[in-house]
Design a protein around this motif. Structure first.
Motif, short mmCIF file in Angstrom:
data_model
loop_
_atom_site.label_atom_id
_atom_site.label_comp_id
_atom_site.label_asym_id
_atom_site.label_seq_id
_atom_site.Cartn_x
_atom_site.Cartn_y
_atom_site.Cartn_z
N GLU A 227 0.82 -1.21 0.00
CA GLU A 227 0.00 0.00 0.00
C GLU A 227 0.85 1.26 0.00
O GLU A 227 0.45 2.28 -0.55
CB GLU A 227 -0.91 0.00 1.23
N ILE A 228 2.02 1.18 0.63
CA ILE A 228 2.87 2.37 0.67
C ILE A 228 3.40 2.67 -0.72
O ILE A 228 3.39 3.82 -1.18
CB ILE A 228 4.01 2.16 1.68
N GLU A 230 1.95 1.73 -3.45
CA GLU A 230 0.82 2.14 -4.28
C GLU A 230 0.41 3.57 -3.98
O GLU A 230 0.01 4.31 -4.88
CB GLU A 230 -0.35 1.19 -4.05
N ALA A 231 0.53 3.95 -2.71
CA ALA A 231 0.20 5.33 -2.37
C ALA A 231 1.14 6.27 -3.11
O ALA A 231 0.72 7.31 -3.62
CB ALA A 231 0.31 5.55 -0.87
N ALA A 232 2.42 5.88 -3.20
CA ALA A 232 3.38 6.70 -3.92
C ALA A 232 3.03 6.74 -5.40
O ALA A 232 3.04 7.80 -6.03
CB ALA A 232 4.79 6.17 -3.71
N THR A 233 2.71 5.58 -5.96
CA THR A 233 2.32 5.53 -7.36
C THR A 233 1.10 6.41 -7.60
O THR A 233 1.03 7.16 -8.56
CB THR A 233 1.95 4.08 -7.76
N PHE A 234 0.15 6.30 -6.69
CA PHE A 234 -1.11 7.00 -6.89
C PHE A 234 -0.97 8.50 -6.77
O PHE A 234 -1.77 9.25 -7.30
CB PHE A 234 -2.16 6.49 -5.92
N LYS A 242 9.67 7.93 -6.51
CA LYS A 242 9.18 6.84 -5.69
C LYS A 242 10.33 6.17 -4.96
O LYS A 242 10.26 5.91 -3.76
CB LYS A 242 8.47 5.84 -6.61
N VAL A 246 10.32 7.72 -1.28
CA VAL A 246 9.45 6.83 -0.51
C VAL A 246 10.14 5.52 -0.16
O VAL A 246 10.30 5.19 1.01
CB VAL A 246 8.14 6.54 -1.27
N ALA A 250 11.72 4.53 3.41
CA ALA A 250 10.84 3.63 4.18
C ALA A 250 11.59 2.35 4.55
O ALA A 250 11.28 1.71 5.54
CB ALA A 250 9.59 3.29 3.37
N PHE B 120 -6.34 3.87 1.42
CA PHE B 120 -6.07 2.44 1.53
C PHE B 120 -6.58 1.87 2.84
O PHE B 120 -6.66 2.57 3.85
CB PHE B 120 -4.57 2.19 1.43
N PHE B 126 3.38 7.01 4.65
CA PHE B 126 4.83 6.90 4.58
C PHE B 126 5.39 7.01 6.00
O PHE B 126 5.24 8.05 6.64
CB PHE B 126 5.41 7.99 3.69
N HIS B 128 8.23 7.35 7.29
CA HIS B 128 9.35 8.24 7.60
C HIS B 128 8.98 9.72 7.48
O HIS B 128 9.82 10.58 7.60
CB HIS B 128 10.51 7.93 6.67
#
Ligand SMILES: Nc1ncnc2c1ncn2[C@@H]1O[C@H](COP(=O)(O)OP(=O)(O)O)[C@@H](O)[C@H]1O
Ligand SMILES: [Mg+2]
Lengths: 699, 370
Positions: A227-228, A230-234, A242, A246, A250, B120, B126, B128
């Motif tokens: 999901e992280i 995908e959140a970046a993609t989105f 990305k 991200v 991360a 989601f 994120f 960080h």
């Protein structure tokens, strides 16, 4: 490939042998028959020289052909790396040591707090006052350049392994080879390409140290929740945004673990690479004093390495585990003041012309001399006892493993002759015992006994290669799977046709001897630590420190008491390899859920029963990981132990290093890596099959 | 009335997991429901997983559209296909009437930056970054300057009621707070199309209720086109303009919450409906009958309103008898209903005549968003 994982019951085996026992029976027959033909067919004992593949010569020829073409490139590379390293060395030497000590102190404080700061202060004070500051800084300069290179390399490869199809296929096996390849083997081709000099150590360290970084980058990136990403993609990130904004941040917690491991690996390799000589670093200091048998000094210098390792490890580990979202309140926003203060202090030293550096301090000399005389005193006083220990282990443990009872039993060693009658009695007794055991407790146990008896009779080096090789392949097939067996077969064939078989057997023998003792010692300590809190409190930090010490240092204490030779090598390997057995045994036993133990106690089980029937079986998967690690550690140390006199592959690598013989060195190194990988594969596939589905009950 | 272009339209959309799924679908080329069923059976037999099969949906601008179904029924897959987080195996996808599947990566990125937001189930924050940086991230990738970013992020943070927590990190927040950050982040670029995949499923029931109310409040402010996934029928009923009920990768029924409650198309749907409090979902206009011409004159303002729930209508009519007038929002008389008819709706025999037409249709009922 589906086999019943449950051991056959005694009753079932009595009547009929399962099909997997049949190949073993065949092998047993072959093994018993072969010794009678060995004099007629000598190739059964040793692979004939005519049948060897001159792979080493080919590699050398290729190297000779390539070297001139590569020389210009390597020379440029060498210069580009040498320049910053020398510059860093000069800066470190130029800085008055109190300034650097203070800087490290602040760093330690920032990383963790006052406790670590005090530890670092004491450690660095020792380094400065013992007169080894200069050598320590030279080592640090090598590490200081090798680490960034290694991290960058590791980062790029790690990303490639995670992102690209080719990377995902190629990188993991390459890492396996890199991590099991003996350290010296890295140096040889580099020496041929770059010539003797510190740059070789630098490059070797950078390459050697990058696998942990690769692994952790890969692991960190793979573990980011979908999901992280995908959140970046989105959000409409480009691939670079990305990755850098991200994913890498991360994954940073994991990557920091890799950074810590890479730093420690680089330090270890820099120390090992000092065998090349010529850089006046701390590893060289230890090595040269050790060679001159000035153990007092080498102990003092070795202690510098240990402290250096501890300081670097603790600070980097503290940063790695530190939550970047928290700040050390005392230092927050005062970086400027700290830097300014340090600069002022530095200027004060330089302007006043006061040079605080200490070389050859009297106290260190005195301590070294005192240590030497004490040591001599001990060796004289307890010489007989030491020799007795050494001889006992050598005659009754090492020799039978190496050359078997058939040759080890002599009036000179055991005090009597191994007569023909005794030989037959031994054979018959073992045969009867093996049969009886298979009758009572299953064919596997009987087979194991027969194999042990055979091994001890002929010794690892006296065994026909056909028997040993077939046995290992069969084992790989039944304990692991077909793929493991094929890999094992290929690896053993490589060792056989390149002429490394005899040396490999010597390595296996020494490694095996060390692993058995390490594991016994280590698991005993682990059990002790798991049952007594106080023991754990003592053993844990010691084990942790042992893990950070560069392998090299383990040679000093054993060499002091026992001269160069196989026995010394054995002790050095044990000193390094018992640690994982301790850790994993303790962890495994501690993981067993207290509820289960309570149930067992309520049902009236004795502590002894609880230990053997509940704790050990449940802890077994973890303990097996420890055994596996012990084997890997033993292989790693085997090559270093070649410095104090072993025969086998390690010695071959070391000899090739001195002769700059790339072919022989690489082949011996690769053989060693293959042995380690075969052992690792067999143990892991077996454990996976054996313990499948146990994970849920263990916790 | 000119037909409105749907905000998003799926035409015969498929997502099949398995070897050569695209090839096989091309060979079958199913066009109608019967062929689709045959194709699905064949592909399943080959070991493929039909995560979405033969999906035809039109989602209108400003509509709150809910995908509902049990876990594993293919809701997420369908939503991810709609947003192209996963590429559909076959079919057409139209965004504002334009082909969306042919958009190249760069164009797709641009569309996402400007038109779409996603929330989601497990927040996808994120770890960080602070709350502020998380919310500002979609603006940062567009290269918007820090001051502007900060201003907009602050606005969003206030909108979801998190002022004061700007500098907290995700791990310092509660589940509900995390999802507020997720919502703020997805709204930062002011998207037209808002995807939410089980956004409240990871939250405690009470917080879930709160967040639903919050979402409804935001929707009255912004009128986004919302595609919302949930496995909770009550949540769907509470939020949706229209619900699509999914089973095994197929849409089994599409309609307004009342449509579905009154006329479940299959036993599967009926199973969900059984649990639903009918009296709070069914509204008067679903039950009323056309007003006889004579009544028009006697209407004197005392009337049931069209969007009254059955529950309210029953208590209002308790003391009354005869044909009661029903009026719309503007006070116009639009029908009549008897207390007996209201009481009958409590049982399982609803007035079929009124809603049969809407069943299975992908069209919104007249009156929604016009
Ligand atoms: N990447 C994938 N590979 C194979 N099968 C998948 C994949 N993703 C989802 N599926 C399958 O598709 C079906 C629908 O999944 P999903 O859309 O996640 O369901 P829902 O969101 O309704 O719980 C499930 O059977 C699931 O196993
Ligand atoms: Mg889902």
């Amino acid at each position: 490939m589906a086999k019943p994982p449950t051991p056959p019951t005694a009753r079932g085996t009595r009547r009929s042998l399962p099909p997997q026992a049949l190949p073993w029976l065949g092998l047993l027959a072959l093994a018993l028959a072969l010794p009678f033909f060995m004099s007629v067919l000598p190739w059964l004992k040793a692979w004939p020289v005519d049948w060897l593949l001159p792979l080493a010569d080919w590699i050398n020829a290729a190297m000779d052909a390539l070297a001139p073409a590569l020389k210009p490139t390597t020379r440029i590379l060498s210069a580009t790396l040498e320049w910053p390293m020398l510059a860093l060395r000069d800066v470190l030497q130029w800085l008055p040591w109190p300034v650097l000590v203070l800087a490290v102190l602040l760093l330690a404080f920032h990383a963790s707090g006052p406790k670590l700061a005090v530890i670092c202060l004491l450690a660095l004070l020792y380094i400065a006052l013992s007169g080894y500051w200069r050598q320590a800084m030279n080592t640090l300069a090598l590490v200081g350049i090798a680490v960034p290179l290694s991290l960058l390399l590791g980062l790029l490869i790690g990303i490639a392994a995670q992102r690209t199809k080719i990377g995902a296929r190629l990188v993991p096996p390459a890492l396996d080879v890199m991590q099991t390849m003996p350290t010296f083997a890295y140096l040889i081709p580099l020496l041929v390409l770059f010539g003797f000099g510190p740059v070789v150590g630098l490059i070797a360290s950078a390459i050697y140290a990058c696998p942990p970084m690769v692994r952790n980058v890969h692991l960190g990136l793979s573990r980011i929740p979908g999901e992280i990403k995908e959140a970046a993609t989105f959000a409409g990130s480009s691939a670079w945004q990305k990755l850098f904004w991200v994913e890498l941040p991360a994954a940073m917690t994991q990557i920091k673990v890799g950074i810590n491991q890479t730093i420690m690996a680089a330090l270890s390799m820099v120390i090992i690479a000092s065998v090349i000589g010529g850089f006046d670093d701390i590893g060289w200091e230890v090595l040269s004093t050790m060679r001159k048998a000035r153990f007092g000094e080498s102990l003092l210098a070795g202690f510098v390495i240990v402290l250096l390792a501890v300081v670097i490890d603790r600070i980097s580990a503290a940063y790695a585990s530190k939550d970047s979202t928290q700040r050390t309140p005392l230092l927050a926003g005062r970086i400027g003041y700290c830097g300014g203060g340090l600069l002022l202090l530095c200027a004060a030293f330089k302007l006043s012309g006061f040079d605080p550096s200490i070389t050859d301090p009297a106290w260190a000399k005195a301590v070294a001399t005192w240590l030497d005389t004490r040591l001599e005193g001990i060796v004289v006083a307890y010489g007989n006892a030491l020799t007795a220990i050494k001889n006992t282990l050598f005659y009754y443990y090492l020799l039978p493993l190496r050359i078997g009872f058939s040759q080890a039993i002599l009036p000179f060693t055991w005090g009597f002759d191994f007569t023909q009658l005794m030989r037959w009695s031994y054979a018959i007794a073992c045969g009867v015992l093996a049969l009886g055991l298979s009758w009572r407790s299953g064919w596997r146990k009987g087979l194991l006994l027969a194999a042990l008896a055979y091994l001890l009779y002929f010794g690892l080096t006296g065994m026909p290669w056909l028997v040993f090789g077939t046995a290992i392949i069969l084992l790989a097939w039944q304990a692991g799977n077909l793929a493991t067996a094929v890999f094992t077969g290929l690896a053993l064939t490589f060792i056989l046709v390149t002429g490394m078989w005899e040396r490999a057997m010597l390595s296996i023998y020494l490694c095996g001897a060390a692993v058995i003792l390490s594991f016994l010692l280590g698991s005993a300590l682990g059990v002790w630590a798991a049952t007594r809190e106080r023991a754990s409190a003592v053993i844990r930090p010691i084990a942790d420190t042992f893990q950070t010490i560069p392998l090299f240092v383990f040679l000093i204490p054993v060499l002091m008491f026992f001269q160069i030779g196989e026995f010394t090598a054995l002790l050095a390997i044990i000193a390094y390899a018992f640690v994982p057995a301790v850790r994993y045994t303790e962890n495994g036993l501690r993981q067993v859920s207290p509820e289960l133990l309570e149930v067992a106690t309520e049902q009236g089980a004795t502590p002894w029963q609880i230990f053997w029937q509940i704790k050990v079986p449940l802890a077994l998967p973890t303990i097996m990981v420890g055994l596996n690690q012990t084997v890997m550690y033993a292989f790693a140390m085997l090559v270093i132990a070649a410095l104090v006199g072993t025969t086998g592959l390690g010695q071959q690598v070391y000899l090739s290093l001195s002769a700059a013989d790339t072919g022989a060195g690489l082949i011996a190194g690769l053989s060693m890596a293959l042995l380690a990988m075969v052992t690792d594969r067999i143990m892991q596939t077996w454990a996976r099959k054996r313990f499948a589905g146990m994970a849920s009950t263990a916790h | 009335m000119t037909p409105i272009t749907p905000a998003l339209e799926c035409r015969n959309l498929w997502k099949v997991y398995g070897d050569n799924a695209e090839e096989r679908l091309k060979q079958y080329a199913p066009t109608n429901a019967k062929q689709a069923a045959e194709c699905s059976t064949a592909l399943s037999a080959e070991g493929g997983i039909i995560a979405s099969g033969h999906i035809n949906l039109q989602i209108q601008p400003g509509e709150f559209f809910v995908l509902m179904g049990l876990s594993g029924s293919g809701k997420s897959t369908l939503m991810r296909c709609m947003s192209r987080l996963t590429e559909p195996s076959a079919g057409e996808l139209l965004l504002d009437g334009a082909d969306f599947l042919s958009a190249k990566p760069k164009a797709l990125r641009q569309i996402r930056r400007q038109k779409m937001g996603m929330v989601f189930q497990h927040f996808g924050l994120f770890p960080h970054m602070t709350v502020q940086d998380n919310v500002a991230y979609p603006l940062r990738v567009q290269g918007i300057n820090p001051a502007e970013r900060q201003r907009k992020a602050q606005e969003m943070i206030e909108l979801v009621g998190l002022e004061g927590r700007e500098n907290a990190y995700p791990h310092q927040l509660s589940g509900g707070q995390k999802q507020r950050v997720g919502i703020a982040r997805s709204l930062a670029v002011d998207p037209e199309l808002w995807f939410l995949d089980e956004p409240f499923s990871a939250l405690d029931p009470l917080i879930r209720w709160q967040m639903q109310s919050e979402l409804l409040r935001l929707q009255t402010l912004f009128h986004k086109t919302i595609i919302f996934v949930t496995h909770d029928f009550m949540e769907a009923v509470r939020l949706a303009d229209r619900i699509a009920i999914m089973k095994d990768g197929q849409v089994v029924q599409v309609g307004t919450p009342q449509d579905i409650v009154l006329n479940p198309a299959t036993d599967y749907v009926a199973e969900f409906v059984k649990e639903a409090p009918r009296t709070r979902i069914i509204k008067v206009d679903q039950l009323m009958q056309a007003a006889p011409a004579a009544t028009t004159t006697t209407f004197n303002g005392q009337a049931l309103s069209q969007d009254m729930t059955l529950e309210d209508a029953l208590s209002w009519s308790a003391e009354r008898a005869g044909e009661l007038p029903v009026r719309d929002q503007n006070g116009q008389l639009i029908g009549v209903i008897t207390p007996e008819r209201l009481a009958m709706a409590l049982g399982n025999t609803p007035g079929k005549a009124t809603s049969n037409s809407d069943r299975q249709s992908a069209q919104p009922p007249a009156g929604v968003n016009s």
